[in-house]
Design an enzyme around this catalytic site. Structure first.
Site, PDB file in Angstrom:
ATOM      1  N   ASP A 103       1.084  -1.107   0.314  1.00 19.12           N
ATOM      2  CA  ASP A 103      -0.506  -0.290   0.161  1.00 19.12           C
ATOM      3  C   ASP A 103       0.705   1.396  -0.180  1.00 19.12           C
ATOM      4  O   ASP A 103       2.111   1.336   0.565  1.00 19.12           O
ATOM      5  CB  ASP A 103      -0.749  -0.145   1.261  1.00 19.12           C
ATOM      6  CG  ASP A 103      -1.249  -0.667   1.638  1.00 19.12           C
ATOM      7  OD1 ASP A 103      -1.914  -1.493   0.159  1.00 19.12           O
ATOM      8  OD2 ASP A 103      -1.744  -1.305   2.637  1.00 19.12           O
TER       9      ASP A 103
HETATM   10  N1  URA Z   1      -0.611  -5.869   3.974  1.00 22.02           N
HETATM   11  C1  URA Z   1      -1.554  -4.577   4.057  1.00 22.02           C
HETATM   12  O1  URA Z   1      -2.407  -4.395   4.914  1.00 22.02           O
HETATM   13  N2  URA Z   1      -0.407  -4.071   3.379  1.00 22.02           N
HETATM   14  C2  URA Z   1       0.548  -3.966   2.911  1.00 22.02           C
HETATM   15  O2  URA Z   1       0.779  -2.736   2.463  1.00 22.02           O
HETATM   16  C3  URA Z   1       1.158  -4.899   2.896  1.00 22.02           C
HETATM   17  C4  URA Z   1       0.214  -6.223   2.779  1.00 22.02           C
END
Ligand code: URA
Length: 241
Positions: A103
């Site tokens: 993310d």
């Molecule tokens: N899980 C998440 O919630 N976000 C990420 O970026 C990676 C794994």
């Protein structure tokens, strides 16, 4: 580069065998037969043929470990002109792309490569490559909640596959945990912690398979070392490079 070395690196023969091919008149350089041993060539501009078939060097592939800061989107181009990881890896060959997703708000280890097979295997849960996250979440994670995270939770109509969760430290306000998963579903760690009642306030990936983020500074990248690449390929069931 010497012609015999070029032929050997291209997999046409051993270096000695390449000399024999050259002496036998089976090798052409820019359309002309070469029989002179010790001929040198420029692999970028010269055309080498063996028995009339063009010979080329295997493409060398690029493998990078980026320590992604929060605030960067994991894509190489963004229609909304947001900051992307491409801004952080200037100068890498075209075709190098991120493996899987993080993310925008997540930081830590992101592997980028132009090796499509390796990227596919890292991202695919059937290869069971660990993705390890350091999670900071609100409140105290109870043992019962920790076990629920490990056993799997319903996300998008499917149970997540088993995970490992270790509490590193915890106070009434904050829990720091290390979570290891094999899948890479959208916002998986954040949604799983949310489901057990502890919203994530900070998320950082520290390891992918045998590759540790180590001391790569935030916002910087390094090439994977030969040892890292060998270990990663082995973990993915690929032959050594
Ligand atoms: N899980 C998440 O919630 N976000 C990420 O970026 C990676 C794994």
């Amino acid at each position: 580069m010497r012609l015999n070395r070029f032929l050997a690196r291209a997999g046409a023969a051993s270096r000695r065998g390449a000399d024999a091919l050259i002496e036998a008149g089976r090798v052409r350089l820019n359309g002309e037969a070469v029989t002179q041993l010790g001929t040198t060539i420029d692999p970028d501009s010269d055309v080498v043929e063996l028995d009339g078939v063009a010979v080329t060097l295997p493409q060398s592939l690029t493998y990078i470990a980026l320590n992604k800061p929060p605030g960067y989107v994991v894509t190489m181009s963004d229609p909304h002109a947001r900051r992307t990881v491409a801004d952080l890896v200037n100068g890498v060959p075209p075709g190098v792309v991120p493996v899987g997703r993080l993310d925008a708000g997540t930081e830590g280890l992101l592997i980028l490569t132009d090796d499509g097979e390796l990227a596919h295997r890292i991202a695919h849960p059937s290869y069971e490559i660990d993705k390890v996250y350091e999670v900071q979440a609100k409140g105290t994670l109870s043992e019962e909640e920790r076990l629920r995270l490990e056993a799997g939770l319903m996300l998008d109509g499917r149970i997540t596959s088993p995970a490992a969760v270790r509490v590193v430290s915890s106070t009434a306000r904050t829990t720091i945990a290390e979570m290891t998963i094999h899948e890479g579903r959208k916002r998986q760690v954040r949604r799983m912690f949310e489901l057990v009642g502890h919203p994530v306030t900070g998320l950082r990936r520290t390891r992918v398979g045998p590759v540790e983020l180590g001391d790569v500074p935030l916002g910087q990248w390094r090439y994977l070392t030969n040892d890292q690449l060998r270990a990663l390929r082995e973990a993915l069931g690929m032959s050594p490079k």
